[in-house]
Enzyme design. Structure first.
Site, PDB file in Angstrom:
ATOM      1  N   ASP A 159     -43.765  46.556  55.209  1.00 53.54           N
ATOM      2  CA  ASP A 159     -45.148  46.328  54.788  1.00 53.54           C
ATOM      3  C   ASP A 159     -46.040  46.120  56.018  1.00 53.54           C
ATOM      4  O   ASP A 159     -45.773  46.685  57.076  1.00 53.54           O
ATOM      5  CB  ASP A 159     -45.188  45.105  53.858  1.00 53.54           C
ATOM      6  CG  ASP A 159     -46.272  45.191  52.805  1.00 53.54           C
ATOM      7  OD1 ASP A 159     -47.452  45.122  53.178  1.00 53.54           O
ATOM      8  OD2 ASP A 159     -45.940  45.321  51.611  1.00 53.54           O
ATOM      9  N   HIS A 192     -51.185  41.475  53.087  1.00 51.15           N
ATOM     10  CA  HIS A 192     -50.462  42.116  51.991  1.00 51.15           C
ATOM     11  C   HIS A 192     -48.967  41.815  52.043  1.00 51.15           C
ATOM     12  O   HIS A 192     -48.359  41.405  51.050  1.00 51.15           O
ATOM     13  CB  HIS A 192     -50.708  43.626  52.074  1.00 51.15           C
ATOM     14  CG  HIS A 192     -50.162  44.427  50.946  1.00 51.15           C
ATOM     15  ND1 HIS A 192     -48.917  45.009  50.972  1.00 51.15           N
ATOM     16  CD2 HIS A 192     -50.704  44.767  49.759  1.00 51.15           C
ATOM     17  CE1 HIS A 192     -48.725  45.680  49.851  1.00 51.15           C
ATOM     18  NE2 HIS A 192     -49.794  45.550  49.096  1.00 51.15           N
ATOM     19  N   ASN A 294     -51.269  52.832  42.314  1.00 50.00           N
ATOM     20  CA  ASN A 294     -52.405  52.303  41.556  1.00 50.00           C
ATOM     21  C   ASN A 294     -53.446  53.348  41.176  1.00 50.00           C
ATOM     22  O   ASN A 294     -54.634  53.053  41.096  1.00 50.00           O
ATOM     23  CB  ASN A 294     -53.102  51.214  42.383  1.00 50.00           C
ATOM     24  CG  ASN A 294     -52.159  50.130  42.843  1.00 50.00           C
ATOM     25  OD1 ASN A 294     -51.192  49.818  42.158  1.00 50.00           O
ATOM     26  ND2 ASN A 294     -52.440  49.557  43.995  1.00 50.00           N
ATOM     27  N   SER A 374     -48.302  46.762  43.874  1.00 60.47           N
ATOM     28  CA  SER A 374     -47.733  46.083  45.046  1.00 60.47           C
ATOM     29  C   SER A 374     -47.291  44.672  44.712  1.00 60.47           C
ATOM     30  O   SER A 374     -46.382  44.127  45.340  1.00 60.47           O
ATOM     31  CB  SER A 374     -48.764  46.013  46.177  1.00 60.47           C
ATOM     32  OG  SER A 374     -48.920  47.249  46.809  1.00 60.47           O
TER      33      SER A 374
END
Length: 431
Positions: A159, A192, A294, A374
């Site tokens: 990530d 994130h 998404n 996520s």
């Protein structure tokens, strides 16, 4: 190589902590002043020799500044060391002083109260709605009870990096790898990855939040830059690093993706370097959990979500941690207990998990609320970690099969799902 869109977030807001219930004050210690103006406190949270003195409103009506200054001067003349002077929310001061001085001040007709200073701390941890909804709080392996029992599993987070010093995470610093900028240490300047890590394994320590697999060792593998963007080359670097340590790493979460499609089963065509890398890593025994993305589109056009060898996760909108659709929307508009209106769908999706308004750890030691597939994926990665903790020899295929078999269908239908398949909802009470 196509550019990745990783870390596409749909909402960001700070969550309010749930207040703890008040506890009754203990009897006044035997050596405390006995005047009625002296407030009580438990011995355990008192700071010896430090007090807050509040003046009566009537005593300061004529000249507030002069009265407060005179009170401070009086305390100083009695040997007190004044630390704060209050002139707005209340009138008075805090000071370090002897018990006898505190008792004398409490008898002053201008004084409303003299109370011991007490320690305060961050409020007790909350169980995020997602952890509640997937029943991780009922898992005997997670054993969520505030006692910081840790799940003995290693999970890599590929990530934006992870906050290496977050007090609510068990980060395995020796396992950190920066594929985005190899000459720098891992540093999550986006947030994130830190958020993902908390949903997987935030500590069960009565602080902040708790994760699905509390205390799981987090391996930060940075492949995305501070804007949440990266390249497939960097992602392959991350997968390569994980595979190098496949004897230690049990589960990987990849809440990222880009355009592409499944190019075949492992060992057949595989002209996609990222797919080949995942094939080798899965063959080495590592379970991969990935976000469906998404775009409210078929996940077959997004990689790594389209790969058969990973566990692909769509997002559920859940606002209260319960089934039934009665939760009130919070950080974004959506219908409770339904397929999130942004989530990808399709035959490649294996499980659905909460992904709307999820509170978790964040960069700089903080916490935040985010939405997206996520946020759904790390719930499943945490579930995979729980299964591996009790089935250490389980293959990635066996882990996937166990999670899917345990999934439930207790979410509202029809909803925003773009296909005719009701994905099983992650359910972990038996893990």
């Amino acid at each position: 190589m196509p550019k990745l869109f990783g870390a596409a977030l749909l909402a960001l807001a700070l969550a309010a902590a749930t207040p703890t219930s008040a506890t009754a004050a203990a009897p006044v210690p035997a050596d405390a002043p006995t005047t009625a103006a002296f407030a009580t406190a438990t011995q355990s949270d008192q700071i010896p020799g430090r007090y807050i003195v509040t003046l009566k409103d009537a005593a300061v009506q004529s000249d507030t500044t002069a009265t407060v200054n005179a009170a401070v001067a009086q305390a100083t003349s009695m040997g007190a060391t004044v630390r704060h002077v209050y002139r707005h929310a209340l009138h008075g001061y805090s000071a370090a002083m002897s018990k006898s001085a505190a008792a004398a001040l409490a008898d002053d007709p201008r004084v409303q109260s003299v109370q011991p200073e007490r320690r305060v701390r961050a409020l007790a941890q909350t169980v995020p709605t997602g952890v509640d909804r997937v029943e991780a709080d009922l898992s005997p392996t997670a054993a969520i009870d505030g006692k910081d029992t840790r799940v003995d599993v290693d999970v890599a987070v590929i990530d934006t990096g992870v906050d290496m010093n977050h007090p609510d995470l068990n980060v395995y610093k020796a396992g950190a790898k920066n594929c985005w900028f190899p000459w720098l240490p891992v540093l999550d300047m986006h947030g994130h990855g830190s958020h993902v890590a908390g949903t997987i394994g935030a500590l069960d320590n009565n602080t902040g939040v708790v994760g699905v697999a509390p205390g799981a060792r987090i391996w930060p593998v940075q492949v995305l830059n501070p804007l949440g963007l990266g390249t497939t080359a960097d992602v392959v670097c991350g997968i390569d690093y994980v595979t190098q340590h496949a004897d230690q790493i049990d589960v990987v979460n990849m809440s990222l993706g880009g355009s592409g499609s499944d190019d075949g089963k492992c060992g057949t065509v595989n002209n996609d370097a990222m797919h080949r890398a995942i094939c080798a890593s899965v063959a080495a025994g590592v379970t991969y959990v990935v976000a469906a993305a998404n775009s409210h589109a078929d996940a077959k056009n997004t990689t790594p979500a389209a790969y058969d060898e990973v566990i692909t996760v769509s997002a559920l909108a859940d606002f209260d941690g319960k089934s039934g659709g009665l939760g009130k929307a919070s950080c974004r508009a959506d219908r409770d207990d339904t397929f999130a209106d942004f989530s990808n769908y399709g035959a490649d999706v294996d499980l659905i998990a909460p992904g709307v308004c999820i509170r978790s750890t964040y960069r700089n030691g903080g916490y935040a609320v985010l939405s997206g597939t996520s946020m759904a994926s790390p719930h499943v990665a945490g579930g995979a970690a729980l299964y591996k903790a009790t089935h250490p020899g389980a293959s990635p295929a066996a882990v996937k099969a166990a999670l899917v078999a345990a999934g439930g269908t207790d979410w509202l239908w029809p909803s925003e799902d773009g296909d005719n398949t009701k994905e099983p909802l992650l359910r972990l009470r038996g893990f």
